[in-house]
Design an enzyme around this catalytic site. Structure first.
Site, mmCIF file in Angstrom:
data_model
loop_
_atom_site.group_PDB
_atom_site.id
_atom_site.type_symbol
_atom_site.label_atom_id
_atom_site.label_comp_id
_atom_site.label_asym_id
_atom_site.label_seq_id
_atom_site.Cartn_x
_atom_site.Cartn_y
_atom_site.Cartn_z
ATOM 1 N N TYR A 142 -13.128 2.891 -3.467
ATOM 2 C CA TYR A 142 -11.947 2.615 -2.710
ATOM 3 C C TYR A 142 -10.625 3.291 -3.007
ATOM 4 C CZ TYR A 142 -7.782 -0.320 -1.136
ATOM 5 O OH TYR A 142 -6.766 -0.511 -0.734
HETATM 6 N N1 NAD Z 1 -4.487 -5.982 0.376
HETATM 7 C C1 NAD Z 1 -4.064 -5.379 -0.583
HETATM 8 O O1 NAD Z 1 -4.013 -5.964 -1.602
HETATM 9 C C2 NAD Z 1 -3.530 -3.873 -0.360
HETATM 10 C C3 NAD Z 1 -2.988 -3.291 -1.759
HETATM 11 C C4 NAD Z 1 -2.738 -1.899 -1.667
HETATM 12 C C5 NAD Z 1 -2.890 -1.422 -0.359
HETATM 13 N N2 NAD Z 1 -3.236 -1.835 0.719
HETATM 14 C C6 NAD Z 1 -3.429 -1.127 1.847
HETATM 15 O O2 NAD Z 1 -3.068 -1.907 2.940
HETATM 16 C C7 NAD Z 1 -3.773 -1.468 4.212
HETATM 17 C C8 NAD Z 1 -3.969 -3.008 4.914
HETATM 18 O O3 NAD Z 1 -4.689 -3.661 3.922
HETATM 19 P P1 NAD Z 1 -4.959 -5.406 4.390
HETATM 20 O O4 NAD Z 1 -4.904 -5.948 2.892
HETATM 21 O O5 NAD Z 1 -3.907 -5.797 5.284
HETATM 22 O O6 NAD Z 1 -6.395 -5.351 4.756
HETATM 23 P P2 NAD Z 1 -7.179 -5.826 6.105
HETATM 24 O O7 NAD Z 1 -8.635 -5.592 6.088
HETATM 25 O O8 NAD Z 1 -6.397 -7.271 6.376
HETATM 26 O O9 NAD Z 1 -6.416 -4.725 7.269
HETATM 27 C C9 NAD Z 1 -7.085 -3.485 7.439
HETATM 28 C C10 NAD Z 1 -7.227 -3.547 9.226
HETATM 29 O O10 NAD Z 1 -7.532 -2.314 9.434
HETATM 30 C C11 NAD Z 1 -8.809 -2.460 10.459
HETATM 31 N N3 NAD Z 1 -9.616 -1.311 10.508
HETATM 32 C C12 NAD Z 1 -10.515 -0.975 9.416
HETATM 33 N N4 NAD Z 1 -11.097 0.337 9.879
HETATM 34 C C13 NAD Z 1 -10.715 0.552 10.873
HETATM 35 C C14 NAD Z 1 -10.896 1.468 12.105
HETATM 36 N N5 NAD Z 1 -11.759 2.754 11.424
HETATM 37 N N6 NAD Z 1 -10.103 1.901 13.100
HETATM 38 C C15 NAD Z 1 -9.439 0.664 13.512
HETATM 39 N N7 NAD Z 1 -9.225 -0.389 12.842
HETATM 40 C C16 NAD Z 1 -9.815 -0.403 11.608
HETATM 41 C C17 NAD Z 1 -9.399 -3.725 10.112
HETATM 42 O O11 NAD Z 1 -10.012 -4.535 11.339
HETATM 43 C C18 NAD Z 1 -8.293 -4.453 9.598
HETATM 44 O O12 NAD Z 1 -7.595 -5.431 10.569
HETATM 45 C C19 NAD Z 1 -4.956 -0.931 3.752
HETATM 46 O O13 NAD Z 1 -4.956 0.547 4.003
HETATM 47 C C20 NAD Z 1 -5.160 -0.915 2.505
HETATM 48 O O14 NAD Z 1 -5.694 -0.002 1.638
HETATM 49 C C21 NAD Z 1 -3.888 -3.277 0.531
#
Ligand code: NAD
Length: 337
Positions: A142
């Site tokens: 990831y």
């Molecule tokens: N939550 C954390 O701790 C964290 C920390 C660092 C970075 N991030 C990054 O922040 C971003 C958002 O994370 P989050 O916690 O909100 O996760 P999340 O899973 O709630 O949100 C990701 C969203 O992307 C959508 N998605 C995934 N693949 C897709 C595709 N191919 N086409 C369209 N939509 C798609 C999913 O349905 C989901 O709604 C991510 O890129 C993640 O890597 C999150």
């Protein structure tokens, strides 16, 4: 700025960013495949259900919203153990589909991108504090997709005829809490991160286990930097509103990394204390060795965010805990759980 595309805008962070934009009079246009996002989080918003790699859908979105001025790219698969089990799926979903998305954005002339990156790409440092110049060395598939996507985005700003392409990569630390107005929050009632486990222990009476108590931190437990998701969302608004100041059109270097954390490290034991104070109850706390893949953790140097975005966190752990609990209660009632 009037209108912004948010990929993954039906997810935890993207939906909070969308709310923060609405609060500033900016219209979010959400693209999400609802693989993890929730329809409830976009029911009052401009929403397209579909894949970021669907070029025809991107064409339609920009035909219907030619005034989109930037893209916040949050969409990704984000579960570390799943990425270990299914690495090819993660490289395809996150890296390959981001390439397709950038191709569409370039074709459609939307070349300002704010990217959801992650502090999990940093290599461990002796004092756990990391600034943007620290080496990266992601340790899971990831996290490697995030590191690779950063590389793809940076190269994208350097390609032939790429003078317009500019990217701000926000490296998030550990988001907690929920939208303080409780419009959206975490989709999972029992998330597997430390705060999620604390809430689960508090609501069920089960013990909470500190995994890893021999790290070289002030109390032996791992260290993280818990940033309220509303503060994180505010950093996106600042990045969008200040985009041309951070990276001027035609600047020689058109890729910029900015840490978004609080600047304070919190150990797991300190998180437990803060949680117990917030809820006014003690937990049954046990200790165990680290789980496979566990790391000591890190916390952010945030000078760059302060200087470039005039951003600083406004909410502490107590508010993060309170908002997470309030959201969980509301969401559980809505789900009938
Ligand atoms: N939550 C954390 O701790 C964290 C920390 C660092 C970075 N991030 C990054 O922040 C971003 C958002 O994370 P989050 O916690 O909100 O996760 P999340 O899973 O709630 O949100 C990701 C969203 O992307 C959508 N998605 C995934 N693949 C897709 C595709 N191919 N086409 C369209 N939509 C798609 C999913 O349905 C989901 O709604 C991510 O890129 C993640 O890597 C999150």
């Amino acid at each position: 700025m009037k209108k912004v595309l948010i990929t993954g805008g039906a997810g935890f962070i993207g939906s909070t960013v969308a709310s923060a934009l609405l609060d500033r009079g900016i219209t979010p246009v959400v693209l999400d495949d609802l693989s993890k996002g929730r329809a409830e989080f976009v029911e009052d918003r401009v929403f397209y259900q579909g894949d970021i790699a669907d070029a025809a859908l991107l064409d339609r979105i920009f035909a219907e919203h030619p005034d989109i001025e930037a893209t916040v790219h949050c969409a990704a698969k984000i579960v570390v153990p799943e990425s270990v089990a299914k690495p090819l799926y993660y490289y395809r979903e996150n890296v390959a589909k981001t390439v397709e998305l950038l191709d569409s954005l370039q074709r459609l002339g939307c070349t300002r991108v704010v990217f959801s990156s992650s502090a999990s790409i940093y290599a461990p440092t002796p004092d756990a504090r990391v600034d943007e110049s620290c080496p990266v060395d992601a340790n899971s598939p990831y996290a490697r997709t995030k590191q690779m996507m950063e590389q793809v985005l940076q190269d994208w700003t350097r390609g032939e005829g790429a003078e317009c392409q500019r990217v701000i990569a926000l490296r998030y630390f550990n988001p907690i809490g929920a939208d303080p107005q409780l419009r959206t929050g975490l989709q999972d009632l029992n998330p597997t991160h430390a705060l999620g486990k604390l809430i689960e222990a508090h609501t069920t009476g089960a013990p909470f286990t500190v995994t890893g108590v021999d790290w070289e931190t002030r109390d032996g437990s791992g260290i993280r930097d818990y940033v309220h998701v509303q503060d994180l969302a505010a950093a996106h608004v600042a990045a969008l509103l200040r985009f041309d100041g951070v990276i001027a059109p035609g600047a020689a270097d058109r890729y910029r990394v900015i840490n978004v954390g609080t600047g304070d490290g919190t150990t797991v034991r300190e998180l437990i204390t803060a949680f117990e104070q917030a809820v006014g109850a003690r937990l049954d706390v046990r200790e165990a060795g680290p789980r496979p893949g566990d790391v000591i953790g890190c916390y952010a140097a945030v000078d760059t965010a302060r200087e470039l975005l005039d951003w600083q966190p406004r909410r502490g752990i107590a508010e993060g805990v309170a908002d997470a609990l309030a959201w969980r209660a509301k969401w559980a009632a809505r789900l009938g759980a």
